[in-house]
Design a protein around this motif. Structure first.
Motif, PDB file in Angstrom:
ATOM      1  N   PHE A   1      67.338 -51.009 -21.308  1.00  0.00           N
ATOM      2  CA  PHE A   1      68.532 -51.206 -22.126  1.00  0.00           C
ATOM      3  C   PHE A   1      68.699 -52.679 -22.484  1.00  0.00           C
ATOM      4  CE2 PHE A   1      73.096 -52.127 -22.413  1.00  0.00           C
ATOM      5  CZ  PHE A   1      73.478 -51.235 -23.404  1.00  0.00           C
ATOM      6  N   VAL A   2      68.514 -53.570 -21.517  1.00  0.00           N
ATOM      7  CA  VAL A   2      68.602 -55.013 -21.779  1.00  0.00           C
ATOM      8  C   VAL A   2      67.532 -55.426 -22.783  1.00  0.00           C
ATOM      9  CG1 VAL A   2      68.346 -57.312 -20.745  1.00  0.00           C
ATOM     10  CG2 VAL A   2      69.636 -55.525 -19.535  1.00  0.00           C
ATOM     11  N   LEU A   3      66.329 -54.906 -22.620  1.00  0.00           N
ATOM     12  CA  LEU A   3      65.226 -55.234 -23.526  1.00  0.00           C
ATOM     13  C   LEU A   3      65.494 -54.741 -24.945  1.00  0.00           C
ATOM     14  CD1 LEU A   3      62.358 -56.481 -23.646  1.00  0.00           C
ATOM     15  CD2 LEU A   3      61.459 -54.193 -23.169  1.00  0.00           C
ATOM     16  N   TYR A   4      66.127 -53.582 -25.073  1.00  0.00           N
ATOM     17  CA  TYR A   4      66.439 -53.034 -26.398  1.00  0.00           C
ATOM     18  C   TYR A   4      67.549 -53.826 -27.090  1.00  0.00           C
ATOM     19  CZ  TYR A   4      63.819 -48.765 -25.160  1.00  0.00           C
ATOM     20  OH  TYR A   4      62.852 -47.867 -24.802  1.00  0.00           O
ATOM     21  N   THR A   5      68.581 -54.171 -26.357  1.00  0.00           N
ATOM     22  CA  THR A   5      69.807 -54.674 -26.977  1.00  0.00           C
ATOM     23  C   THR A   5      69.841 -56.176 -27.192  1.00  0.00           C
ATOM     24  OG1 THR A   5      70.884 -54.765 -24.797  1.00  0.00           O
ATOM     25  CG2 THR A   5      71.198 -52.763 -26.097  1.00  0.00           C
ATOM     26  N   VAL A   6      69.383 -56.960 -26.208  1.00  0.00           N
ATOM     27  CA  VAL A   6      69.567 -58.415 -26.285  1.00  0.00           C
ATOM     28  C   VAL A   6      68.732 -59.058 -27.390  1.00  0.00           C
ATOM     29  CG1 VAL A   6      69.385 -60.603 -25.033  1.00  0.00           C
ATOM     30  CG2 VAL A   6      70.329 -58.583 -23.892  1.00  0.00           C
ATOM     31  N   PRO A   7      67.398 -58.910 -27.399  1.00  0.00           N
ATOM     32  CA  PRO A   7      66.630 -59.572 -28.475  1.00  0.00           C
ATOM     33  C   PRO A   7      67.007 -59.076 -29.869  1.00  0.00           C
ATOM     34  CG  PRO A   7      65.172 -58.811 -26.708  1.00  0.00           C
ATOM     35  CD  PRO A   7      66.507 -58.175 -26.478  1.00  0.00           C
ATOM     36  N   THR A   8      67.144 -57.748 -30.005  1.00  0.00           N
ATOM     37  CA  THR A   8      67.468 -57.187 -31.326  1.00  0.00           C
ATOM     38  C   THR A   8      68.831 -57.659 -31.803  1.00  0.00           C
ATOM     39  OG1 THR A   8      66.199 -55.213 -30.713  1.00  0.00           O
ATOM     40  CG2 THR A   8      67.618 -55.057 -32.657  1.00  0.00           C
ATOM     41  N   GLY A   9      69.828 -57.627 -30.931  1.00  0.00           N
ATOM     42  CA  GLY A   9      71.171 -58.049 -31.307  1.00  0.00           C
ATOM     43  C   GLY A   9      71.227 -59.501 -31.725  1.00  0.00           C
ATOM     44  N   ILE A  10      70.527 -60.371 -31.002  1.00  0.00           N
ATOM     45  CA  ILE A  10      70.555 -61.802 -31.319  1.00  0.00           C
ATOM     46  C   ILE A  10      69.811 -62.080 -32.629  1.00  0.00           C
ATOM     47  CG2 ILE A  10      69.754 -64.073 -30.562  1.00  0.00           C
ATOM     48  CD1 ILE A  10      70.355 -63.160 -27.703  1.00  0.00           C
TER      49      ILE A  10
ATOM     50  N   ILE B   1      67.483 -34.522 -34.801  1.00  0.00           N
ATOM     51  CA  ILE B   1      67.289 -35.142 -33.488  1.00  0.00           C
ATOM     52  C   ILE B   1      68.551 -34.950 -32.657  1.00  0.00           C
ATOM     53  CG2 ILE B   1      66.905 -37.320 -32.259  1.00  0.00           C
ATOM     54  CD1 ILE B   1      65.345 -38.292 -34.697  1.00  0.00           C
ATOM     55  N   GLU B   2      68.377 -34.558 -31.424  1.00  0.00           N
ATOM     56  CA  GLU B   2      69.499 -34.484 -30.473  1.00  0.00           C
ATOM     57  C   GLU B   2      69.688 -35.882 -29.880  1.00  0.00           C
ATOM     58  OE1 GLU B   2      71.281 -31.839 -29.895  1.00  0.00           O
ATOM     59  OE2 GLU B   2      70.122 -30.299 -30.913  1.00  0.00           O
ATOM     60  N   TRP B   3      70.413 -36.716 -30.610  1.00  0.00           N
ATOM     61  CA  TRP B   3      70.466 -38.144 -30.290  1.00  0.00           C
ATOM     62  C   TRP B   3      70.919 -38.417 -28.856  1.00  0.00           C
ATOM     63  CZ3 TRP B   3      68.291 -41.342 -33.714  1.00  0.00           C
ATOM     64  CH2 TRP B   3      68.185 -40.904 -35.040  1.00  0.00           C
ATOM     65  N   LEU B   4      71.978 -37.762 -28.430  1.00  0.00           N
ATOM     66  CA  LEU B   4      72.541 -38.020 -27.104  1.00  0.00           C
ATOM     67  C   LEU B   4      72.166 -36.961 -26.074  1.00  0.00           C
ATOM     68  CD1 LEU B   4      76.134 -39.156 -28.178  1.00  0.00           C
ATOM     69  CD2 LEU B   4      74.176 -40.611 -27.593  1.00  0.00           C
ATOM     70  N   LEU B   5      71.445 -35.939 -26.495  1.00  0.00           N
ATOM     71  CA  LEU B   5      71.082 -34.856 -25.590  1.00  0.00           C
ATOM     72  C   LEU B   5      69.594 -34.835 -25.255  1.00  0.00           C
ATOM     73  CD1 LEU B   5      73.215 -32.012 -27.238  1.00  0.00           C
ATOM     74  CD2 LEU B   5      73.816 -33.457 -25.282  1.00  0.00           C
ATOM     75  N   ASP B   6      68.824 -35.618 -25.962  1.00  0.00           N
ATOM     76  CA  ASP B   6      67.385 -35.694 -25.723  1.00  0.00           C
ATOM     77  C   ASP B   6      67.093 -36.952 -24.897  1.00  0.00           C
ATOM     78  OD1 ASP B   6      64.638 -35.870 -25.763  1.00  0.00           O
ATOM     79  OD2 ASP B   6      64.442 -35.423 -27.903  1.00  0.00           O
ATOM     80  N   PRO B   7      66.472 -36.831 -23.706  1.00  0.00           N
ATOM     81  CA  PRO B   7      66.176 -38.018 -22.891  1.00  0.00           C
ATOM     82  C   PRO B   7      65.331 -39.062 -23.609  1.00  0.00           C
ATOM     83  CG  PRO B   7      65.851 -36.007 -21.611  1.00  0.00           C
ATOM     84  CD  PRO B   7      66.081 -35.578 -23.030  1.00  0.00           C
ATOM     85  N   THR B   8      64.555 -38.637 -24.588  1.00  0.00           N
ATOM     86  CA  THR B   8      63.712 -39.584 -25.327  1.00  0.00           C
ATOM     87  C   THR B   8      64.539 -40.490 -26.221  1.00  0.00           C
ATOM     88  OG1 THR B   8      61.934 -37.936 -25.341  1.00  0.00           O
ATOM     89  CG2 THR B   8      61.727 -39.779 -26.871  1.00  0.00           C
ATOM     90  N   TRP B   9      65.663 -39.956 -26.754  1.00  0.00           N
ATOM     91  CA  TRP B   9      66.458 -40.694 -27.734  1.00  0.00           C
ATOM     92  C   TRP B   9      67.782 -41.216 -27.184  1.00  0.00           C
ATOM     93  CZ3 TRP B   9      64.641 -42.151 -32.363  1.00  0.00           C
ATOM     94  CH2 TRP B   9      63.523 -41.486 -32.862  1.00  0.00           C
ATOM     95  N   ALA B  10      68.216 -40.746 -26.043  1.00  0.00           N
ATOM     96  CA  ALA B  10      69.561 -41.067 -25.563  1.00  0.00           C
ATOM     97  C   ALA B  10      69.753 -42.567 -25.327  1.00  0.00           C
ATOM     98  CB  ALA B  10      69.857 -40.283 -24.277  1.00  0.00           C
ATOM     99  N   LEU B  11      68.821 -43.196 -24.613  1.00  0.00           N
ATOM    100  CA  LEU B  11      68.956 -44.626 -24.324  1.00  0.00           C
ATOM    101  C   LEU B  11      68.880 -45.450 -25.602  1.00  0.00           C
ATOM    102  CD1 LEU B  11      69.318 -46.675 -22.051  1.00  0.00           C
ATOM    103  CD2 LEU B  11      66.835 -46.866 -21.916  1.00  0.00           C
ATOM    104  N   PHE B  12      68.009 -45.049 -26.523  1.00  0.00           N
ATOM    105  CA  PHE B  12      67.925 -45.738 -27.814  1.00  0.00           C
ATOM    106  C   PHE B  12      69.249 -45.618 -28.571  1.00  0.00           C
ATOM    107  CE2 PHE B  12      67.307 -45.210 -32.388  1.00  0.00           C
ATOM    108  CZ  PHE B  12      66.756 -46.442 -32.727  1.00  0.00           C
ATOM    109  N   SER B  13      69.864 -44.442 -28.533  1.00  0.00           N
ATOM    110  CA  SER B  13      71.118 -44.222 -29.256  1.00  0.00           C
ATOM    111  C   SER B  13      72.238 -45.092 -28.695  1.00  0.00           C
ATOM    112  CB  SER B  13      71.507 -42.744 -29.180  1.00  0.00           C
ATOM    113  OG  SER B  13      70.485 -41.921 -29.706  1.00  0.00           O
ATOM    114  N   VAL B  14      72.351 -45.141 -27.365  1.00  0.00           N
ATOM    115  CA  VAL B  14      73.376 -45.983 -26.742  1.00  0.00           C
ATOM    116  C   VAL B  14      73.106 -47.456 -27.042  1.00  0.00           C
ATOM    117  CG1 VAL B  14      74.402 -46.676 -24.553  1.00  0.00           C
ATOM    118  CG2 VAL B  14      73.814 -44.290 -24.931  1.00  0.00           C
ATOM    119  N   SER B  15      71.840 -47.837 -27.050  1.00  0.00           N
ATOM    120  CA  SER B  15      71.475 -49.221 -27.363  1.00  0.00           C
ATOM    121  C   SER B  15      71.876 -49.574 -28.791  1.00  0.00           C
ATOM    122  CB  SER B  15      69.968 -49.430 -27.180  1.00  0.00           C
ATOM    123  OG  SER B  15      69.575 -49.159 -25.853  1.00  0.00           O
ATOM    124  N   LEU B  16      71.691 -48.635 -29.703  1.00  0.00           N
ATOM    125  CA  LEU B  16      72.044 -48.865 -31.105  1.00  0.00           C
ATOM    126  C   LEU B  16      73.537 -49.132 -31.256  1.00  0.00           C
ATOM    127  CD1 LEU B  16      70.997 -48.877 -34.041  1.00  0.00           C
ATOM    128  CD2 LEU B  16      71.495 -46.428 -34.136  1.00  0.00           C
TER     129      LEU B  16
END
Length: 303
Positions: free
Chosen positions: A86-95, A157-172
């Motif tokens: 989650f830190v890797l997804y959010t911090v560099p992209t957000g900055i 896509i089951e954005w919040l119900l699929d383990p593959t996409w859930a963390l990406f969705s929250v990061s977005l």
């Protein structure tokens, strides 16, 4: 012959009097920090060595068994992995997004103030309100994202119900929420750069990308250092989005450490292991912050 007078020494009573006055001014801050920071921190460390009752009181001393249990727990190890991803997804992209928006908003164009307001507007939105909006956007049947996928004949896509996409969705959703603050701080840093530096570079025929690399980024490095440090700490402490959007699921894919602490303490009433997790989180943030200061500050150019 010139006589040099010795500097008058300040008496011990005078020095101690100055120290007492300084402490008196600091007393309100010391009291607040003691009640809301120092006492909870030491209490957490103390409870991490005990099994507790449902009221959160220490019952049985177990030493480091709580820490041993965590290191052997697949659920806790998974929460560590999810947190660092989650830190890797959010911090560099957000900055990076905030930097690009700040560079655009720093241009002297007519009506640019409207765009500055739009880019910074997420600062005025609470985590709860924004998470509810994103909850509707991610909805599998009526959400906007799946509607867009339908337009291009792509599978839903089951954005919040699929383990593959859930963390990406929250990061977005987190990137969107935090970009406003980073944008505003970076824009302030850009506006503090001396304009004469750019004028001299233009006279010498320097291109925009050369000015960005040789002037903007070096002069902006203290601001970027601050934003990176704050963003890292905030990312490790993320809770609200997880609680509203996924509650740590599905399959524990978004069970970040802070949410794991919350569940362990206030759902399972295991305050000892929750305190051990909190200590572990504190150590992680401390190590990341120290590394940031040791490695990142070397590249900071102060004026």
């Amino acid at each position: 012959m010139m006589v040099v007078s010795k500097p008058k020494k300040i008496s011990y009573w005078k020095r101690s009097s100055n120290a007492r006055i300084a402490l008196l001014y600091l007393l309100p801050s010391i009291i607040l920090f003691s009640v809301f920071v120092f006492y909870p921190m030491f209490r957490t460390i103390y409870l991490s060595f005990f099994l507790t009752d449902q009221a959160g009181e220490a019952a049985i001393f177990v030493g480091v068994e709580n820490y041993t249990y965590l290191l052997e727990s697949d659920a806790f190890l998974n929460s560590i992995k999810a947190t660092f991803l989650f830190v890797l997804y959010t911090v560099p992209t957000g900055i990076i997004i905030a930097l690009i928006l700040a560079l655009l908003a720093n241009e002297k164009l007519r009506g640019i103030g409207i765009f500055r307001t739009i880019y910074a507007s997420t600062m005025g939105i609470s985590v709860a309100a924004s998470s509810v909006v994103w909850l509707f956007l991610f909805h599998p049947s009526v959400g906007m994202f799946n509607k867009l996928l339908n337009i291009f004949n792509l599978p839903q896509i089951e954005w919040l119900l699929d383990p593959t996409w859930a963390l990406f969705s929250v990061s977005l959703s987190t990137i969107w929420l935090n970009t406003g603050f980073s944008f505003l701080i970076i824009l302030g840093g850009l506006q503090n750069i001396d304009e004469h530096l750019y004028e001299s570079a233009r006279i010498d025929g320097a291109s925009y990308w050369y000015r960005l690399k040789r002037i903007t980024i070096p002069m902006l490095s203290p601001t970027l250092f601050f934003i990176i440090t704050i963003s890292l700490i905030n990312a490790f402490q993320t809770f609200g989005q997880i609680d509203i959007l996924t509650k740590g699921g599905p399959s524990q894919s978004t069970n970040l450490i802070v949410y794991s602490i919350y569940k362990e303490a206030f759902i399972n009433y295991q305050f000892g292991t929750a305190s051990a997790q909190a200590v572990f989180l504190f150590i992680c943030i401390l190590i990341v912050t120290i590394l940031q200061f040791k490695l990142g500050e070397k590249k900071v150019h102060y004026q």
